[in-house]
Design a protein around this motif. Structure first.
Motif, PDB file in Angstrom:
ATOM      1  N   VAL A   5      12.080 -11.691   8.607  1.00  0.00           N
ATOM      2  CA  VAL A   5      11.828 -10.633   8.959  1.00  0.00           C
ATOM      3  C   VAL A   5      12.866  -9.395   8.956  1.00  0.00           C
ATOM      4  N   ALA A   6      14.397  -9.868   9.036  1.00  0.00           N
ATOM      5  CA  ALA A   6      15.288  -8.971   8.917  1.00  0.00           C
ATOM      6  C   ALA A   6      15.456  -8.748   7.473  1.00  0.00           C
ATOM      7  N   HIS A   7      15.315  -9.874   6.608  1.00  0.00           N
ATOM      8  CA  HIS A   7      15.649  -9.779   5.064  1.00  0.00           C
ATOM      9  C   HIS A   7      14.462  -8.781   4.721  1.00  0.00           C
ATOM     10  N   ASN A   8      13.396  -9.080   4.958  1.00  0.00           N
ATOM     11  CA  ASN A   8      12.225  -8.083   4.580  1.00  0.00           C
ATOM     12  C   ASN A   8      12.577  -6.632   5.053  1.00  0.00           C
ATOM     13  N   TYR A   9      12.732  -6.278   6.158  1.00  0.00           N
ATOM     14  CA  TYR A   9      12.855  -5.069   6.438  1.00  0.00           C
ATOM     15  C   TYR A   9      14.165  -4.460   5.861  1.00  0.00           C
ATOM     16  N   GLY A  10      15.033  -5.343   5.656  1.00  0.00           N
ATOM     17  CA  GLY A  10      16.341  -4.726   5.134  1.00  0.00           C
ATOM     18  C   GLY A  10      16.082  -4.247   3.600  1.00  0.00           C
ATOM     19  N   TRP A  11      15.251  -4.981   2.885  1.00  0.00           N
ATOM     20  CA  TRP A  11      14.677  -4.799   1.548  1.00  0.00           C
ATOM     21  C   TRP A  11      14.065  -3.431   1.392  1.00  0.00           C
TER      22      TRP A  11
ATOM     23  N   LEU B 173       0.686  -1.196  -0.024  1.00  0.00           N
ATOM     24  CA  LEU B 173      -0.059  -0.076  -0.027  1.00  0.00           C
ATOM     25  C   LEU B 173       0.668   1.401   0.222  1.00  0.00           C
ATOM     26  N   ASN B 174       2.143   1.109   0.043  1.00  0.00           N
ATOM     27  CA  ASN B 174       3.252   2.164  -0.139  1.00  0.00           C
ATOM     28  C   ASN B 174       3.136   3.061   1.196  1.00  0.00           C
ATOM     29  N   ASP B 175       2.764   2.437   2.398  1.00  0.00           N
ATOM     30  CA  ASP B 175       2.460   3.066   3.600  1.00  0.00           C
ATOM     31  C   ASP B 175       3.858   2.739   4.448  1.00  0.00           C
ATOM     32  N   ILE B 176       5.066   3.535   4.136  1.00  0.00           N
ATOM     33  CA  ILE B 176       6.317   3.095   4.678  1.00  0.00           C
ATOM     34  C   ILE B 176       6.329   3.284   6.208  1.00  0.00           C
ATOM     35  N   PRO B 177       5.691   4.255   6.661  1.00  0.00           N
ATOM     36  CA  PRO B 177       5.829   4.205   8.221  1.00  0.00           C
ATOM     37  C   PRO B 177       5.222   3.036   8.992  1.00  0.00           C
ATOM     38  N   LEU B 178       4.054   2.657   8.306  1.00  0.00           N
ATOM     39  CA  LEU B 178       3.374   1.433   9.133  1.00  0.00           C
ATOM     40  C   LEU B 178       3.995   0.281   8.916  1.00  0.00           C
ATOM     41  N   ALA B 179       4.670  -0.023   7.653  1.00  0.00           N
ATOM     42  CA  ALA B 179       5.339  -1.015   7.329  1.00  0.00           C
ATOM     43  C   ALA B 179       6.460  -1.161   8.319  1.00  0.00           C
ATOM     44  N   GLU B 180       7.200  -0.160   8.447  1.00  0.00           N
ATOM     45  CA  GLU B 180       8.593  -0.070   9.161  1.00  0.00           C
ATOM     46  C   GLU B 180       7.981  -0.333  10.729  1.00  0.00           C
ATOM     47  N   ASP B 181       7.009   0.306  11.126  1.00  0.00           N
ATOM     48  CA  ASP B 181       6.560  -0.091  12.506  1.00  0.00           C
ATOM     49  C   ASP B 181       6.259  -1.533  12.937  1.00  0.00           C
ATOM     50  N   SER B 182       5.712  -2.156  11.803  1.00  0.00           N
ATOM     51  CA  SER B 182       5.083  -3.391  11.900  1.00  0.00           C
ATOM     52  C   SER B 182       6.616  -4.347  11.906  1.00  0.00           C
ATOM     53  N   PHE B 183       7.449  -4.321  11.038  1.00  0.00           N
ATOM     54  CA  PHE B 183       8.656  -4.771  11.000  1.00  0.00           C
ATOM     55  C   PHE B 183       9.409  -4.689  12.239  1.00  0.00           C
ATOM     56  N   ARG B 184       9.512  -3.650  12.801  1.00  0.00           N
ATOM     57  CA  ARG B 184      10.010  -3.369  14.276  1.00  0.00           C
ATOM     58  C   ARG B 184       9.217  -4.170  15.088  1.00  0.00           C
ATOM     59  N   ARG B 185       8.012  -4.229  15.316  1.00  0.00           N
ATOM     60  CA  ARG B 185       7.438  -5.065  16.209  1.00  0.00           C
ATOM     61  C   ARG B 185       7.574  -6.350  16.123  1.00  0.00           C
ATOM     62  N   ALA B 186       7.800  -6.868  14.956  1.00  0.00           N
ATOM     63  CA  ALA B 186       8.059  -8.337  14.596  1.00  0.00           C
ATOM     64  C   ALA B 186       9.486  -8.690  15.125  1.00  0.00           C
ATOM     65  N   LEU B 187      10.493  -7.787  14.995  1.00  0.00           N
ATOM     66  CA  LEU B 187      11.664  -7.987  15.383  1.00  0.00           C
ATOM     67  C   LEU B 187      11.955  -8.106  16.816  1.00  0.00           C
ATOM     68  N   ALA B 188      11.134  -7.090  17.533  1.00  0.00           N
ATOM     69  CA  ALA B 188      11.261  -6.737  19.011  1.00  0.00           C
ATOM     70  C   ALA B 188      10.639  -8.285  19.541  1.00  0.00           C
ATOM     71  N   LEU B 189       9.678  -8.699  19.089  1.00  0.00           N
ATOM     72  CA  LEU B 189       9.046 -10.081  19.426  1.00  0.00           C
ATOM     73  C   LEU B 189      10.023 -11.293  19.324  1.00  0.00           C
ATOM     74  N   ASN B 190      10.788 -11.209  18.016  1.00  0.00           N
ATOM     75  CA  ASN B 190      11.461 -12.324  17.760  1.00  0.00           C
ATOM     76  C   ASN B 190      12.766 -11.950  17.038  1.00  0.00           C
ATOM     77  N   PRO B 191      13.765 -11.458  17.886  1.00  0.00           N
ATOM     78  CA  PRO B 191      14.899 -10.823  17.191  1.00  0.00           C
ATOM     79  C   PRO B 191      15.824 -11.668  16.325  1.00  0.00           C
ATOM     80  N   ARG B 192      15.523 -13.037  16.308  1.00  0.00           N
ATOM     81  CA  ARG B 192      16.218 -13.920  15.543  1.00  0.00           C
ATOM     82  C   ARG B 192      15.560 -14.423  14.290  1.00  0.00           C
ATOM     83  N   ASP B 193      14.527 -13.627  14.087  1.00  0.00           N
ATOM     84  CA  ASP B 193      13.903 -14.198  12.809  1.00  0.00           C
ATOM     85  C   ASP B 193      14.510 -13.467  11.591  1.00  0.00           C
ATOM     86  N   ALA B 194      15.268 -14.372  10.838  1.00  0.00           N
ATOM     87  CA  ALA B 194      15.983 -13.897   9.846  1.00  0.00           C
ATOM     88  C   ALA B 194      15.071 -13.577   8.666  1.00  0.00           C
TER      89      ALA B 194
END
Length: 272
Positions: free
Chosen positions: A124-130, A101-122
């Motif tokens: 999510v790290a890949h997707n967030y990096g992209w 939906l090209n809503d970058i702030p909300l996308a980034e917020d969701s990635f941060r929440r996912a990594l906060a819950l599971n920092p080892r999730d590779a």
């Protein structure tokens, strides 16, 4: 459930396409259930009822997302998170929806929440990096790619090395990009995206013999297209291999006669 971002960096119709709809169901080909997100496989007896409800909702959301029914997918994700607010994979998919939906702030917020819950999730790290790469935040994206690659149980290292290499090209880090793409090729030599990008990089810096090796291998497969054939023609032309140029040109005109690459060949525009 693993939901991943895959992407391609090719000319023309394949130029920098972000395929955020590439969602994998559990146990299917391409699934990255070995990403190191869990210390053990969760069986039915281990799964709490609230997590089971959340997972079923997320499976529905993934299906809708893949079909392009974004609003329905988002509604299912909301219900998944209502059932289990600590479900990291639901935040990962929600981030991909917001990216679509090209809503970058909300996308980034969701990635941060996912990594906060599971920092080892590779994954999510890949997707967030992209996502960060798309925003030109290269140093942050490289940190996340490195985090994913460093996970010893991550099954998607080739994909992340490829993505890292393409982002390094965008950042002007050509030597680093060649190293990343070469490592990706060692892990997944049959991936046409890796092969094309590596051949293109080598061609552009004048390493024609190595470029020839990678592009010939791709053009000898069923995955050849107008872009790969044109790169092969330009490579062989610079190496003065006239028979190879003629054979590739015959394929290009026969299979992709209306393409801009065929038109460029007819004009002799090898250096455009």
């Amino acid at each position: 459930m693993r939901v991943l971002v895959t992407m391609i960096w090719l000319p023309a119709c394949l130029l920098v396409v972000l395929l955020t709809g590439c969602a994998n169901q559990p146990g299917t080909a391409g699934s990255s259930s070995t990403s190191g997100s869990r210390s053990d496989i969760v069986t039915e007896s281990d799964e709490p009822d609230h997590r089971r409800r959340a997972r079923l909702r997320l499976e529905l959301a993934t299906g809708y997302f893949e079909q392009g029914q974004i609003n329905v997918a988002l509604d299912e994700i909301k219900q998944s998170l209502t059932a289990d607010p600590g479900f990291a994979e639901a935040y990962n998919l929600r981030a991909l929806v917001y990216m679509r939906l090209n809503d970058i702030p909300l996308a980034e917020d969701s990635f941060r929440r996912a990594l906060a819950l599971n920092p080892r999730d590779a994954d999510v790290a890949h997707n967030y990096g992209w996502l960060l790469c798309q925003q030109g935040r290269y140093s942050d994206s490289f940190r996340l790619f490195a985090q994913a690659i460093a996970n010893p149980t991550y099954g998607g290292r080739a994909k992340t090395l490829m993505t890292q290499g393409i982002c390094q090209l965008r950042a002007g880090q050509r030597a680093e990009a060649e190293q990343s793409l070469s490592q990706a090729y060692e892990l997944d030599a049959g991936n046409p995206i890796i092969g094309y990008n590596l051949a293109s990089l080598l061609y552009e810096r004048g390493d024609l013999t190595r470029a020839q090796f990678y592009i010939r291998r791709l053009n000898n497969s069923d995955l050849a297209n107008a872009e790969t054939l044109w790169l092969g023609i330009k490579t062989e032309q610079k190496l003065n291999n006239r028979d190879a140029v003629r054979q590739l040109a015959d394929q290009l005109k026969k299979r992709f006669g209306q393409s801009r690459e065929a038109a460029a060949y007819d004009r002799g525009a090898f250096n455009e």
